[in-house]
Design an enzyme around this catalytic site. Structure first.
Site, PDB file in Angstrom:
ATOM      1  N   SER A  57      29.662  13.560  21.116  1.00 53.41           N
ATOM      2  CA  SER A  57      31.097  13.787  21.168  1.00 53.41           C
ATOM      3  C   SER A  57      31.797  12.511  20.126  1.00 53.41           C
ATOM      4  CB  SER A  57      31.791  13.270  22.683  1.00 53.41           C
ATOM      5  OG  SER A  57      31.178  11.736  22.798  1.00 53.41           O
ATOM      6  N   HIS A  96      33.756   6.139  23.318  1.00 51.27           N
ATOM      7  CA  HIS A  96      34.707   6.928  22.522  1.00 51.27           C
ATOM      8  C   HIS A  96      35.822   6.069  21.678  1.00 51.27           C
ATOM      9  CE1 HIS A  96      34.354  10.493  25.318  1.00 51.27           C
ATOM     10  NE2 HIS A  96      33.222  10.646  24.306  1.00 51.27           N
ATOM     11  N   ASP A 123      40.386  12.076  26.899  1.00 47.83           N
ATOM     12  CA  ASP A 123      39.279  11.749  28.213  1.00 47.83           C
ATOM     13  C   ASP A 123      39.955  11.718  29.316  1.00 47.83           C
ATOM     14  OD1 ASP A 123      37.315  11.440  26.159  1.00 47.83           O
ATOM     15  OD2 ASP A 123      37.248   9.518  26.177  1.00 47.83           O
TER      16      ASP A 123
END
Length: 180
Positions: A57, A96, A123
């Site tokens: 990701s 992230h 998210d």
């Protein structure tokens, strides 16, 4: 017969000493590793100073299998920083980027919204139902460095437990059969 009996006793004593020495060495290695880990926790301010990237990701910046080094300070979290966070109800930390920071006027606390660089959306779908932001207590640390590909060892041992058991078996066999 006395000489043979004394020799056997001497060999048994040496074997016991060797085994105790090996056990003490193993104990010192484990204790040293734990002390180093706890020391890193104190120095970095992060509950987990080293994490492995488990998904794609964050590509192309971080790839699956990269190891990230984390640090957590009192400095405010800023847009663009890469953070590692835990979501309530999930055990695996997520790596992230912070895409939005919202400062609450009433108490000065900061809420953040994150997104994987390779993901099309933010998210919020990862957060528990009804939660729109992450608070500071969710964040384990900020990425300050990385080692590419080194984390694959962890990923392989997690995804293929037989490799982990073989590795432990080989280490145990080496431990048992080693001569000092």
């Amino acid at each position: 017969m006395g000489l043979i009996g004394e020799s056997m006793d001497s060999i048994k004593t040496l074997q016991i000493r060797s085994t105790l020495s090996q056990a003490a060495t193993l104990g010192m290695i484990v204790a040293s590793a734990l002390m180093i880990w706890k020391g890193l926790i104190c120095i970095t301010g992060s509950s987990s100073p080293v994490v492995v990237v488990l998904s794609g990701s964050m590509e192309p910046g971080f790839k699956r299998g990269d190891i990230l080094f984390l640090r957590m300070t009192k400095d405010p979290i800023r847009t663009g920083e890469i953070v590692v966070f835990n979501v309530d109800g999930k055990d695996i930390p997520i790596v992230h980027r912070v895409i939005e920071v919202h400062e609450r006027q009433d108490n000065g606390e900061v809420d953040v919204l994150t997104k994987g660089d390779h993901n099309p959306k933010d998210d919020r779908f990862l957060y528990p139902y009804g939660q729109l932001w992450l608070q500071r207590h969710h964040i384990m640390g900020r990425a300050v460095g990385f080692l590419p590909y080194v984390g694959w060892v962890t990923i392989i041992m997690t995804e293929k437990p037989i490799v982990k058991y073989i590795l432990i078996g080989v280490m145990a066999l080496l431990f048992i059969t080693s001569k000092e």
